[in-house]
Structure formats: structure tokens, C-alpha cells
Design an enzyme around this catalytic site. Structure first.
Site, PDB file in Angstrom:
ATOM      1  N   GLY A  41      34.267   8.085   5.098  1.00 42.44           N
ATOM      2  CA  GLY A  41      34.247   8.202   3.642  1.00 42.44           C
ATOM      3  C   GLY A  41      35.282   7.272   3.034  1.00 42.44           C
ATOM      4  O   GLY A  41      35.091   6.755   1.933  1.00 42.44           O
TER       5      GLY A  41
ATOM      6  N   GLY B 163      33.098  10.153  20.627  1.00 37.48           N
ATOM      7  CA  GLY B 163      33.713  10.648  19.403  1.00 37.48           C
ATOM      8  C   GLY B 163      34.546   9.557  18.758  1.00 37.48           C
ATOM      9  O   GLY B 163      34.614   8.440  19.260  1.00 37.48           O
ATOM     10  N   CYS B 164      35.170   9.889  17.633  1.00 39.78           N
ATOM     11  CA  CYS B 164      35.979   8.913  16.915  1.00 39.78           C
ATOM     12  C   CYS B 164      37.039   9.673  16.134  1.00 39.78           C
ATOM     13  O   CYS B 164      36.717  10.691  15.512  1.00 39.78           O
ATOM     14  CB  CYS B 164      35.082   8.119  15.969  1.00 39.78           C
ATOM     15  SG  CYS B 164      35.979   6.922  14.960  1.00 39.78           S
TER      16      CYS B 164
ATOM     17  N   HIS C 283      33.023   0.216  20.701  1.00 34.06           N
ATOM     18  CA  HIS C 283      33.304   1.149  19.595  1.00 34.06           C
ATOM     19  C   HIS C 283      34.393   0.569  18.679  1.00 34.06           C
ATOM     20  O   HIS C 283      34.246   0.556  17.454  1.00 34.06           O
ATOM     21  CB  HIS C 283      33.741   2.496  20.194  1.00 34.06           C
ATOM     22  CG  HIS C 283      34.148   3.528  19.204  1.00 34.06           C
ATOM     23  ND1 HIS C 283      33.491   4.726  19.063  1.00 34.06           N
ATOM     24  CD2 HIS C 283      35.165   3.570  18.301  1.00 34.06           C
ATOM     25  CE1 HIS C 283      34.071   5.448  18.112  1.00 34.06           C
ATOM     26  NE2 HIS C 283      35.098   4.763  17.635  1.00 34.06           N
ATOM     27  N   GLU C 284      35.468   0.068  19.293  1.00 36.62           N
ATOM     28  CA  GLU C 284      36.595  -0.435  18.486  1.00 36.62           C
ATOM     29  C   GLU C 284      36.220  -1.720  17.756  1.00 36.62           C
ATOM     30  O   GLU C 284      36.596  -1.914  16.603  1.00 36.62           O
ATOM     31  CB  GLU C 284      37.837  -0.646  19.355  1.00 36.62           C
ATOM     32  CG  GLU C 284      38.373   0.609  20.034  1.00 36.62           C
ATOM     33  CD  GLU C 284      38.541   1.801  19.093  1.00 36.62           C
ATOM     34  OE1 GLU C 284      38.792   1.596  17.889  1.00 36.62           O
ATOM     35  OE2 GLU C 284      38.396   2.946  19.565  1.00 36.62           O
TER      36      GLU C 284
ATOM     37  N   HIS D  43      34.434  -1.070  14.583  1.00 44.56           N
ATOM     38  CA  HIS D  43      35.295  -0.688  13.450  1.00 44.56           C
ATOM     39  C   HIS D  43      35.695  -1.916  12.635  1.00 44.56           C
ATOM     40  O   HIS D  43      35.817  -1.848  11.416  1.00 44.56           O
ATOM     41  CB  HIS D  43      36.565   0.008  13.955  1.00 44.56           C
ATOM     42  CG  HIS D  43      36.417   1.478  14.188  1.00 44.56           C
ATOM     43  ND1 HIS D  43      36.039   2.350  13.198  1.00 44.56           N
ATOM     44  CD2 HIS D  43      36.613   2.240  15.302  1.00 44.56           C
ATOM     45  CE1 HIS D  43      36.018   3.595  13.685  1.00 44.56           C
ATOM     46  NE2 HIS D  43      36.351   3.546  14.964  1.00 44.56           N
TER      47      HIS D  43
END
Ligand code: CO
Length: 216
Positions: free
Chosen positions: A32, A132-133, A175-176, A179
Site C-alpha cells: 500500500g 512471504g515478504c 523476490h528482492e 522489489h
């Protein structure tokens, strides 16, 4: 609408330092936060040794260790720069079920920092596992990831580096890196597998449970 305002007021009372906290944070921003959706800026190589960049790099390590997470990217501590860290300690492997360690291909990854990383896919086969994160705290989902990748970029002192990662380590790296491009695992997860990690405890506590946004 009223309900939303009530909840927002409740949150406001919990954040007395509103407007006085500046990144890099010691906490992890949550889904968000618009910074998680931005494409982060490359770090000018000549600025890597400046105090500003070194402070961000050090803060990233503090936060990784505070949360005991496997990886962390600069946007997650509020800084839209192309820097990420990854780590999988021997202790974490030792405290994980041997069945999981084997099936997920978990191996020790010493603390590693990449600046301005790029990704090359080495093995195009995709593997799905629950992931997960820290920016989607309390949840996990099955996410398909390439089996082996090579990450190239600069190290924390500005030195060029390139490393291949397989299986679980490859998952962390992908994953990173996502980001840094404003992507979250929720964009590519198998949607039906999204899971609140403590759904059973919610029942056992008759709903009197909150997801903590810090590890302490
Ligand atoms: Co993450």
C-alpha cells in the site's frame, strides 16, 4: 466510510511520531506504501562510498537482522534505490525441518549486498513454493520462480560482482530484484494459495490476535 475514518483515527493515535520519521527506516514499509510500487533509481557508482549511500547499506543489514529475514530491498526501508541484501544463515537452516530444507533446496547464503543488480536466467524451469515478504507481513502464497539465476551488479564498496544462485537462494534473489522494479509476490502468486500465516491462532484466540508489524 465512517468505519474507515474510525480505523484511521485509531491508527493515528498509535503513530505519535507522524511526520518526524525519515528513511532509511528501521522498520519495513507495508503493501500500500507507494514506494513499494515505484521503479527504483540506479545508484550512481561514484556515490556508493558516500556517507548517504553507506548509511542506507548499513541500515539494510540492521533491518535484515532485526527481522531475521532472508532478504530486504532499499524500497522496503523507504528508499527507492536499486540496492538489495540477502542472507540465509546456517542457524536458520538448522532450525528448519530437514524435509523442507531438502525439497526447497535451501543452502547457506552469506550476507550479500547487490547494488544496481541485473538478472540473467540460467535455468528456465520454474518451481513453486510458499513465499512471504516482510512488506506483506503475516501472509504467504505459492509463487513460481526460476530455478537458477545469475545476479550481476556492484558490491557494497562499488566492486563489480556476479553470482549464480540456485533453488531457494534463486527465489530470494528474484523476490528482492522484483522489489526494485515495484513488484510484489502478490502480483505473480497463485492467488488461491494466499494464506494468513496465523489463521489457526485466530480461531484459538477467538479473534484476539493482531499481526505485529515489527518482530519485537
Ligand atoms: Co519482500
Amino acid at each position: 466510510m465512517t468505519v474507515t475514518r474510525k480505523v484511521l483515527n485509531w491508527y493515528a493515535r498509535l503513530s505519535p511520531s507522524r511526520g518526524r520519521v525519515t528513511p532509511p527506516y528501521s522498520h519495513v514499509v507495508q503493501i500500500g506504501d507507494p514506494r513499494l510500487r515505484k521503479v527504483s533509481e540506479p545508484v550512481p557508482p561514484e556515490s556508493i562510498k558516500t556517507e548517504q549511500i553507506q548509511t542506507i547499506i548499513k541500515k539494510l543489514e540492521v533491518v535484515v537482522n532485526r527481522y531475521g529475514s532472508l532478504g530486504m530491498s532499499a524500497p522496503q526501508i523507504g528508499v527507492n534505490m536499486r540496492i538489495f541484501a540477502m542472507q540465509l544463515t546456517a542457524l536458520e537452516i538448522k532450525t528448519t525441518s530437514p524435509v523442507i530444507v531438502k525439497s526447497h533446496g535451501m543452502t547457506v547464503v552469506p550476507y550479500t549486498v547487490f547494488i544496481n543488480p541485473s538478472l540473467k536466467i540460467v535455468d528456465y524451469r520454474k518451481v513453486s513454493h510458499a513465499e512471504g515478504c516482510e512488506s506483506v507481513r503475516g501472509f504467504s502464497a505459492e509463487v513460481p520462480r526460476y530455478k537458477e539465476v545469475e545476479i550481476s551488479g556492484l558490491g557494497p564498496e562499488g566492486e563489480p560482482k556476479s553470482e549464480k544462485f540456485k533453488d531457494w537462494a534463486a527465489r530470494i534473489a528474484q523476490h528482492e530484484l522484483d522489489h526494485l522494479d515495484g513488484k510484489l509476490y502478490t502480483d505473480i502468486m497463485d492467488r488461491k494459495t494466499l494464506c494468513c500465516n496465523c489463521w489457526e491462532e485466530v480461531n484459538l484466540s477467538q479473534g484476539k490476535l493482531a499481526i505485529p508489524f515489527t518482530p519485537e
